[in-house]
Enzyme design. Sequence first.
Site, PDB file in Angstrom:
ATOM      1  N   GLY A 100       0.770  -1.235   0.000  1.00 53.89           N
ATOM      2  CA  GLY A 100       0.000   0.000   0.000  1.00 53.89           C
ATOM      3  C   GLY A 100       0.802   1.287   0.000  1.00 53.89           C
ATOM      4  O   GLY A 100       0.275   2.341   0.348  1.00 53.89           O
ATOM      5  N   SER A 101       2.065   1.234  -0.449  1.00 53.06           N
ATOM      6  CA  SER A 101       2.836   2.487  -0.433  1.00 53.06           C
ATOM      7  C   SER A 101       2.236   3.507  -1.406  1.00 53.06           C
ATOM      8  O   SER A 101       2.268   4.713  -1.142  1.00 53.06           O
ATOM      9  CB  SER A 101       4.319   2.241  -0.745  1.00 53.06           C
ATOM     10  N   ASN A 102       1.677   3.034  -2.510  1.00 57.04           N
ATOM     11  CA  ASN A 102       1.056   3.970  -3.458  1.00 57.04           C
ATOM     12  C   ASN A 102      -0.279   4.505  -2.928  1.00 57.04           C
ATOM     13  O   ASN A 102      -0.622   5.663  -3.174  1.00 57.04           O
ATOM     14  CB  ASN A 102       0.881   3.302  -4.824  1.00 57.04           C
ATOM     15  N   LYS A 115     -15.670 -14.563  -7.932  1.00 55.98           N
ATOM     16  CA  LYS A 115     -15.265 -13.259  -8.461  1.00 55.98           C
ATOM     17  C   LYS A 115     -16.451 -12.364  -8.845  1.00 55.98           C
ATOM     18  O   LYS A 115     -16.463 -11.170  -8.550  1.00 55.98           O
ATOM     19  CB  LYS A 115     -14.374 -13.496  -9.684  1.00 55.98           C
ATOM     20  N   MET A 157      -3.901  -7.173  -7.605  1.00 55.75           N
ATOM     21  CA  MET A 157      -3.301  -8.263  -8.374  1.00 55.75           C
ATOM     22  C   MET A 157      -4.303  -9.202  -9.034  1.00 55.75           C
ATOM     23  O   MET A 157      -4.009 -10.361  -9.263  1.00 55.75           O
ATOM     24  CB  MET A 157      -2.341  -9.050  -7.465  1.00 55.75           C
ATOM     25  N   ARG A 158      -5.491  -8.707  -9.352  1.00 56.44           N
ATOM     26  CA  ARG A 158      -6.469  -9.549 -10.066  1.00 56.44           C
ATOM     27  C   ARG A 158      -6.926  -8.841 -11.330  1.00 56.44           C
ATOM     28  O   ARG A 158      -6.975  -7.600 -11.367  1.00 56.44           O
ATOM     29  CB  ARG A 158      -7.709  -9.782  -9.201  1.00 56.44           C
ATOM     30  N   LEU A 159      -7.292  -9.647 -12.320  1.00 58.34           N
ATOM     31  CA  LEU A 159      -7.854  -9.097 -13.550  1.00 58.34           C
ATOM     32  C   LEU A 159      -9.289  -8.646 -13.273  1.00 58.34           C
ATOM     33  O   LEU A 159     -10.074  -9.394 -12.676  1.00 58.34           O
ATOM     34  CB  LEU A 159      -7.831 -10.186 -14.631  1.00 58.34           C
ATOM     35  N   ILE A 160      -9.611  -7.432 -13.679  1.00 62.17           N
ATOM     36  CA  ILE A 160     -10.967  -6.909 -13.455  1.00 62.17           C
ATOM     37  C   ILE A 160     -11.929  -7.524 -14.476  1.00 62.17           C
ATOM     38  O   ILE A 160     -11.629  -7.593 -15.666  1.00 62.17           O
ATOM     39  CB  ILE A 160     -10.964  -5.361 -13.584  1.00 62.17           C
ATOM     40  N   ASN A 172      -4.875   1.785 -13.853  1.00 62.45           N
ATOM     41  CA  ASN A 172      -3.998   0.831 -13.182  1.00 62.45           C
ATOM     42  C   ASN A 172      -2.545   1.309 -13.256  1.00 62.45           C
ATOM     43  O   ASN A 172      -2.107   1.825 -14.286  1.00 62.45           O
ATOM     44  CB  ASN A 172      -4.113  -0.543 -13.863  1.00 62.45           C
ATOM     45  N   HIS A 209       1.325   0.120 -13.205  1.00 60.58           N
ATOM     46  CA  HIS A 209       2.063  -1.122 -13.503  1.00 60.58           C
ATOM     47  C   HIS A 209       3.566  -0.824 -13.549  1.00 60.58           C
ATOM     48  O   HIS A 209       3.987   0.151 -14.185  1.00 60.58           O
ATOM     49  CB  HIS A 209       1.589  -1.708 -14.840  1.00 60.58           C
ATOM     50  N   SER A 217       4.195   2.566 -15.725  1.00 58.11           N
ATOM     51  CA  SER A 217       3.095   3.041 -16.579  1.00 58.11           C
ATOM     52  C   SER A 217       1.816   3.195 -15.770  1.00 58.11           C
ATOM     53  O   SER A 217       1.579   2.442 -14.823  1.00 58.11           O
ATOM     54  CB  SER A 217       2.805   2.033 -17.708  1.00 58.11           C
ATOM     55  N   ASP A 223      -3.184  -5.683 -18.438  1.00 56.73           N
ATOM     56  CA  ASP A 223      -2.244  -4.571 -18.605  1.00 56.73           C
ATOM     57  C   ASP A 223      -2.241  -4.051 -20.042  1.00 56.73           C
ATOM     58  O   ASP A 223      -1.200  -3.616 -20.560  1.00 56.73           O
ATOM     59  CB  ASP A 223      -0.823  -4.993 -18.188  1.00 56.73           C
TER      60      ASP A 223
HETATM   61  C1  GAR Z   1       3.513  -1.412  -7.398  1.00 54.82           C
HETATM   62  O1  GAR Z   1       4.849  -1.489  -7.808  1.00 54.82           O
HETATM   63  C2  GAR Z   1       2.593  -1.549  -8.599  1.00 54.82           C
HETATM   64  O2  GAR Z   1       3.119  -0.988  -9.771  1.00 54.82           O
HETATM   65  C3  GAR Z   1       2.489  -3.050  -8.709  1.00 54.82           C
HETATM   66  O3  GAR Z   1       2.377  -3.489  -7.384  1.00 54.82           O
HETATM   67  C4  GAR Z   1       3.150  -2.617  -6.539  1.00 54.82           C
HETATM   68  C5  GAR Z   1       2.327  -2.250  -5.338  1.00 54.82           C
HETATM   69  O4  GAR Z   1       3.111  -1.558  -4.416  1.00 54.82           O
HETATM   70  N1  GAR Z   1       1.368  -3.442  -9.497  1.00 54.82           N
HETATM   71  C6  GAR Z   1       1.360  -4.488 -10.306  1.00 54.82           C
HETATM   72  O5  GAR Z   1       2.322  -5.233 -10.444  1.00 54.82           O
HETATM   73  C7  GAR Z   1       0.073  -4.704 -11.061  1.00 54.82           C
HETATM   74  N2  GAR Z   1       0.235  -5.641 -12.105  1.00 54.82           N
HETATM   75  P1  GAR Z   1       2.443  -0.865  -3.156  1.00 54.82           P
HETATM   76  O6  GAR Z   1       1.522  -1.909  -2.516  1.00 54.82           O
HETATM   77  O7  GAR Z   1       3.580  -0.529  -2.258  1.00 54.82           O
HETATM   78  O8  GAR Z   1       1.681   0.326  -3.626  1.00 54.82           O
END
Ligand code: GAR
Length: 196
Positions: free
Chosen positions: A14-16, A68, A93-96, A110, A112, A139, A148
């Site tokens: 969850g850092s983002n 789902k 991490m799941r396809l919508i 999303n 990526h 991206s 993606d």
């Molecule tokens: C991020 O690097 C994001 O780009 C990636 O998961 C990480 C989550 O980090 N997403 C994917 O790989 C999606 N296919 P976070 O939990 O620290 O935000």
Amino acid sequence: MSAVNIAVLASGTGSNFRRLVEAERQGQLGDGKVVLLVSDRPDAPVMELAASMGISFFAKNPKMLGGKEAWEQQVREELATASIDLVVLAGFMRLIGPVLLNAYRGKMINLHPSFLPEFKGKDAIGQALLAGVPETGVSVHYVSEALDGGEVIDQVRVRMIPGEDRDTLEARIHAVEHELLPKVVKNLCDKLIKEK
Ligand code: GAR
């Protein structure tokens, strides 16, 4: 004028998510307001983060709800109840599937960790390291049926440093994500507020 209500979907650290909430609190998201966190993993660290930051959350595993489609149906109702205008997948991490996609097409993005269309799917950072490429990237794209594969909104190149390990590269990629995602979200909020 009302706000652009944002829901974040996340499965992991969850850092983002944290960065988006901080960006909002620092006035960097324009009219964007993070009002809901949705996770498919009730035990994910991002849930504790949401609680500690005072953000409402919905966290259920699809198995708990019978699959789902039922999970997406319930999430769709949660999003509607919270009047969500924009859905941000940040480490989800799941396809919508069609239930959510049809409700939020063009309003679901999303993040990526690669320069799409390079290294789609799981472990994009590991894929880039294994491929030995000189650069990878980050991206943000619209979510579509294809993994993606939706239209890219913005992306940034990240150069590889010879000999660096995975943790260092991942930290550098996260730092780039923490700049790019709030910027893209703000631009979308600026657009969406005009449509409200
Ligand atoms: C991020 O690097 C994001 O780009 C990636 O998961 C990480 C989550 O980090 N997403 C994917 O790989 C999606 N296919 P976070 O939990 O620290 O935000």
